[in-house]
Design a protein around this motif. Sequence first.
Motif, PDB file in Angstrom:
ATOM      1  N   ALA A 513      -5.380   3.503  -2.274  1.00 59.32           N
ATOM      2  CA  ALA A 513      -5.144   4.915  -1.931  1.00 59.32           C
ATOM      3  C   ALA A 513      -3.796   5.051  -1.239  1.00 59.32           C
ATOM      4  O   ALA A 513      -3.457   4.269  -0.345  1.00 59.32           O
ATOM      5  CB  ALA A 513      -6.268   5.424  -1.038  1.00 59.32           C
ATOM      6  N   LYS A 514      -3.026   6.045  -1.663  1.00 55.97           N
ATOM      7  CA  LYS A 514      -1.688   6.232  -1.108  1.00 55.97           C
ATOM      8  C   LYS A 514      -1.532   7.687  -0.646  1.00 55.97           C
ATOM      9  O   LYS A 514      -1.900   8.611  -1.361  1.00 55.97           O
ATOM     10  CB  LYS A 514      -0.618   5.894  -2.147  1.00 55.97           C
ATOM     11  N   TRP A 515      -0.995   7.852   0.551  1.00 56.98           N
ATOM     12  CA  TRP A 515      -0.741   9.194   1.091  1.00 56.98           C
ATOM     13  C   TRP A 515       0.466   9.125   2.023  1.00 56.98           C
ATOM     14  O   TRP A 515       0.809   8.049   2.539  1.00 56.98           O
ATOM     15  CB  TRP A 515      -1.976   9.717   1.819  1.00 56.98           C
ATOM     16  N   PRO A 516       1.149  10.222   2.223  1.00 52.01           N
ATOM     17  CA  PRO A 516       2.327  10.222   3.100  1.00 52.01           C
ATOM     18  C   PRO A 516       1.935   9.775   4.510  1.00 52.01           C
ATOM     19  O   PRO A 516       0.925  10.213   5.074  1.00 52.01           O
ATOM     20  CB  PRO A 516       2.770  11.700   3.092  1.00 52.01           C
ATOM     21  N   GLY A 517       2.739   8.885   5.065  1.00 55.55           N
ATOM     22  CA  GLY A 517       2.493   8.403   6.419  1.00 55.55           C
ATOM     23  C   GLY A 517       1.498   7.252   6.499  1.00 55.55           C
ATOM     24  O   GLY A 517       1.092   6.863   7.598  1.00 55.55           O
ATOM     25  N   PRO A 520       1.086   0.280   6.959  1.00 56.25           N
ATOM     26  CA  PRO A 520       0.951  -0.922   6.122  1.00 56.25           C
ATOM     27  C   PRO A 520      -0.440  -1.547   6.161  1.00 56.25           C
ATOM     28  O   PRO A 520      -0.885  -2.146   5.177  1.00 56.25           O
ATOM     29  CB  PRO A 520       2.007  -1.877   6.702  1.00 56.25           C
ATOM     30  N   ASP A 521      -1.129  -1.447   7.308  1.00 61.04           N
ATOM     31  CA  ASP A 521      -2.445  -2.085   7.409  1.00 61.04           C
ATOM     32  C   ASP A 521      -3.578  -1.180   6.917  1.00 61.04           C
ATOM     33  O   ASP A 521      -4.746  -1.594   6.928  1.00 61.04           O
ATOM     34  CB  ASP A 521      -2.726  -2.508   8.853  1.00 61.04           C
ATOM     35  N   GLU A 522      -3.250   0.042   6.483  1.00 57.62           N
ATOM     36  CA  GLU A 522      -4.276   0.957   5.969  1.00 57.62           C
ATOM     37  C   GLU A 522      -4.427   0.739   4.456  1.00 57.62           C
ATOM     38  O   GLU A 522      -3.903   1.488   3.635  1.00 57.62           O
ATOM     39  CB  GLU A 522      -3.899   2.406   6.287  1.00 57.62           C
ATOM     40  N   ASP A 523      -5.139  -0.313   4.123  1.00 59.92           N
ATOM     41  CA  ASP A 523      -5.297  -0.722   2.717  1.00 59.92           C
ATOM     42  C   ASP A 523      -6.704  -0.352   2.251  1.00 59.92           C
ATOM     43  O   ASP A 523      -7.666  -1.077   2.498  1.00 59.92           O
ATOM     44  CB  ASP A 523      -5.063  -2.230   2.585  1.00 59.92           C
ATOM     45  N   ILE A 524      -6.822   0.782   1.594  1.00 57.83           N
ATOM     46  CA  ILE A 524      -8.132   1.280   1.152  1.00 57.83           C
ATOM     47  C   ILE A 524      -8.165   1.286  -0.372  1.00 57.83           C
ATOM     48  O   ILE A 524      -7.390   1.991  -1.024  1.00 57.83           O
ATOM     49  CB  ILE A 524      -8.400   2.699   1.702  1.00 57.83           C
ATOM     50  N   ARG A 525      -9.064   0.459  -0.934  1.00 62.41           N
ATOM     51  CA  ARG A 525      -9.235   0.425  -2.387  1.00 62.41           C
ATOM     52  C   ARG A 525     -10.059   1.632  -2.816  1.00 62.41           C
ATOM     53  O   ARG A 525     -11.057   1.976  -2.192  1.00 62.41           O
ATOM     54  CB  ARG A 525      -9.928  -0.857  -2.826  1.00 62.41           C
ATOM     55  N   ILE A 526      -9.611   2.280  -3.889  1.00 58.85           N
ATOM     56  CA  ILE A 526     -10.272   3.511  -4.326  1.00 58.85           C
ATOM     57  C   ILE A 526     -10.322   3.545  -5.854  1.00 58.85           C
ATOM     58  O   ILE A 526      -9.350   3.196  -6.531  1.00 58.85           O
ATOM     59  CB  ILE A 526      -9.531   4.752  -3.763  1.00 58.85           C
ATOM     60  N   TYR A 527     -11.485   3.886  -6.395  1.00 59.49           N
ATOM     61  CA  TYR A 527     -11.638   4.001  -7.840  1.00 59.49           C
ATOM     62  C   TYR A 527     -11.089   5.343  -8.299  1.00 59.49           C
ATOM     63  O   TYR A 527     -11.293   6.374  -7.640  1.00 59.49           O
ATOM     64  CB  TYR A 527     -13.109   3.858  -8.235  1.00 59.49           C
ATOM     65  N   THR A 528     -10.381   5.308  -9.435  1.00 62.57           N
ATOM     66  CA  THR A 528      -9.625   6.483  -9.863  1.00 62.57           C
ATOM     67  C   THR A 528     -10.010   6.902 -11.279  1.00 62.57           C
ATOM     68  O   THR A 528     -10.069   6.077 -12.194  1.00 62.57           O
ATOM     69  CB  THR A 528      -8.117   6.194  -9.810  1.00 62.57           C
ATOM     70  N   ASN A 529     -10.254   8.184 -11.420  1.00 61.18           N
ATOM     71  CA  ASN A 529     -10.549   8.769 -12.730  1.00 61.18           C
ATOM     72  C   ASN A 529      -9.597   9.934 -12.954  1.00 61.18           C
ATOM     73  O   ASN A 529      -9.080  10.516 -11.993  1.00 61.18           O
ATOM     74  CB  ASN A 529     -12.011   9.241 -12.761  1.00 61.18           C
ATOM     75  N   MET A 580      -1.786  13.535  -1.011  1.00 59.74           N
ATOM     76  CA  MET A 580      -1.915  12.166  -1.512  1.00 59.74           C
ATOM     77  C   MET A 580      -0.984  12.012  -2.710  1.00 59.74           C
ATOM     78  O   MET A 580      -0.551  13.011  -3.314  1.00 59.74           O
ATOM     79  CB  MET A 580      -3.365  11.872  -1.942  1.00 59.74           C
ATOM     80  N   PHE A 581      -0.698  10.742  -3.044  1.00 59.70           N
ATOM     81  CA  PHE A 581       0.111  10.473  -4.241  1.00 59.70           C
ATOM     82  C   PHE A 581      -0.829  10.193  -5.403  1.00 59.70           C
ATOM     83  O   PHE A 581      -1.762   9.390  -5.279  1.00 59.70           O
ATOM     84  CB  PHE A 581       1.036   9.273  -4.021  1.00 59.70           C
ATOM     85  N   ASN A 582      -0.547  10.839  -6.534  1.00 64.03           N
ATOM     86  CA  ASN A 582      -1.388  10.564  -7.702  1.00 64.03           C
ATOM     87  C   ASN A 582      -0.794   9.418  -8.518  1.00 64.03           C
ATOM     88  O   ASN A 582       0.193   8.801  -8.134  1.00 64.03           O
ATOM     89  CB  ASN A 582      -1.597  11.824  -8.550  1.00 64.03           C
TER      90      ASN A 582
END
Length: 794
Positions: A513-517, A520-529, A580-582
């Motif tokens: 998952a990527k969002w402004p701000g 580096p340690d905020e590494d959240i795996r997210i499933y994307t459709n 968020m960044f798509n």
Amino acid sequence: MLTNHVKTSIRSLIKSKAYVLQNVIGLSSSLIVFMLIALYVGYELGYDSYHKNSDRIYRVYKEDVGNVYQGSNQYAVVPAPLAPTLEADYPEVLSATRVRRAPNTLMKVGDKIYIEENTYSVDPQIFEIFSLEVIAGDPKAPLLNRQSTVLARSVAEKYFGSVQEALGKTIRYQDELPVQVSAVIEDMPENSHFTLPVMVHFEGLMAHNHERLDNWDNSSYQTFMLLQEGTDATALEARLPEIRAKYADDPIDEDGQQSIYHLQPLKDLHFTSGVNFDIAPSVDKKTLLTYFGIAVMVLVIAGVNYVNLATARVMNKTREIGIRKVIGAQKQSLMVQFLIESGLLVFVSLLLAVACMFFAIPAFSSFVGKDISYALQVSDALIQLLILGVAVTLVSGIYPAVLLARFKPLQALKGKGSNWQKNVLFRNVLVIFQFTVSCALILSATVIWKQLNYIQTMDVGYEKDQIVVLSVRDEGIRDQLPVFKAELRKIPGVSAVASSNSLPNNISSNTTAKWPGRKPDEDIRIYTNTADYDYVSLYGLEVVEGRNFDPEIDSDKKAILLNETAVKALGWENPIGREMFNWYGDTGKVIGVLKDYYQHSLYLDMEPSQIFFSEDHRSVSVKLEGASSDQVIRQIEEVFASFNPSYPFEYTFFDEIFSSAYESEMKTAELVNWFSIFFIVIACLGLYGLAAHKVQHKIKEVGVRKVLGASISRILILLSKDFALLLVIAFALAAPLAFYFMNKWLNDFAYHVSINLFNFVLALVLMLLVAGLTVGYRTYRAAVRNPVESLREE
């Protein structure tokens, strides 16, 4: 002497027709089950063993630390440069090949179009690694150049009529790349982890698709290698971290995960689960061994039946044995006599089982989805059947034979065997064993079906019924997808149409998952459709906050929908309006939060997921209304055909797709059901025989009791109570065993039912009912018999 023993045994068996019938039915049916399961397990365990160098062939897979996808961080796909690097830098590696599977590939031969379920791009070294028999073309250089293709015999005959006719002919691969048939190989055995019906040159296809061969950040390819004889694979694996440090700048990939390469023996591939993007499905080796264990247990139960009935029958032959001993029969002679009788029964049952098995193999192959007759080698089978027959004869016949031979002549002439009470105790132990196994299976079946029913009926967060899923692979239709969907909406009986990258039960893409701000340690795996405007409403996904995509709002083309778990993982109290960044690098806003729905198998926990807007998809879902689905589907096909597609029309109902994810569990449940019924029937056959013998020994007692005024119900209780006690003991032993193993099985699911007392009570009642009817029928006949006839009987 042997001839005399055989004649005597045949006469003895002819006089005991009921005894013979019970044993032949029990033994032959058990042998059929055993042989079918043994064939299936042998077929599965024999995967890939036919390759000459199978012990030296390994696959390279990788482990991405911190990158968990569908419950595992192991991946079968690795970068394209890995195979040539292994071959060049490690002397232990004789050859290495890259393999990439392409599903449902369009193959154009002249004016004819074929869709191949699987095609493969491979390096020429694949012929050095695997045992592929070249039947036409140059065996030294089958994959001649980058414009070559190699076909399997069945594909060559399908395309060109014969193997020789295929050589030199041109095929348009994916209707784009012209390739020439340079060789034909014999069809690979079905019990191969993957077969190779069509092979094209790996580098030739990569060049055509403009894909880089030196990209260490793109893991999309399988790698197989052949090691030198005597190579220590473990030691070689320990050196593999050198590769990324040397060639990929550093050992960290583009998503920040550390990639660790592992070696896996070829023979283990078919039995390895939890490796994502495998080239073919795997099976659970523990399940196979469980099936085989149950098959052996079936044979043991049949043997127990035989021992039970035989020992009971021996008690009825005491006077005959006494006379034989008085006139000089030796112990060894009596044992041989009984073993021959046992052997005749076993081999008659075996011949009947073999005859029936050939009719059963096609049906069983259809059930398991594999042609298990391939594993049947006639010469080996005859030897194995002979060994099986002798083993069953000895195991089941030795105890009754020894018991018969140990009778003392004087006691035998009086009609009494040796250690009568001890023999009764032994038979009771065998009955308890039979019904313990039967009850454990019944309990297991009730739990398995309860869990499967839970899966089918639980609220998964989306609708499953009356939804048709179309596979849209044709570029011509995909370029006009909005028009295609609009035409589908005009069909009477179609209530909604939507397109998406993934279906709601199997969101296949996983990213960070990527969002402004983001720190580096905020590494959240997210499933994307990705999905269009109508996807959420068609599948009935519930918006709990915010709203769905709106075609009237232009900015929604960059908008994002999150599920509740994603919001929790991100730690956002007010997610609506957050940026968020798509996938496309654009910044979009979260416009809605969806109620959690099960986007994967129920074996896995709920995961964060997001949906980006898009209209470029390969999957179209059509919601139907009304009962005439066949007519609506015909109209859908007409609309599909009007776009002049190259690919054929294909559709599947979504509820079938959902159920297919649990096909293995469904088949296991069906097998357990059949095993349960079979065990109960076999056990009841034995129980009926024992009840008949018990009634025979108590026939005069029953007559006396009736003369003295005993009621039929009292006599029934007298004759049946011992059997009821045995069943209760069997249940007491089976219940904790079933609870332990079923609890372990349920714990594999993230969401499952609980085992309650009702399951156990139901199993006990069912077992007592079936056994009660079996024993009750025989004892009732004795209870209503004329007491005068009972008192006259010797």
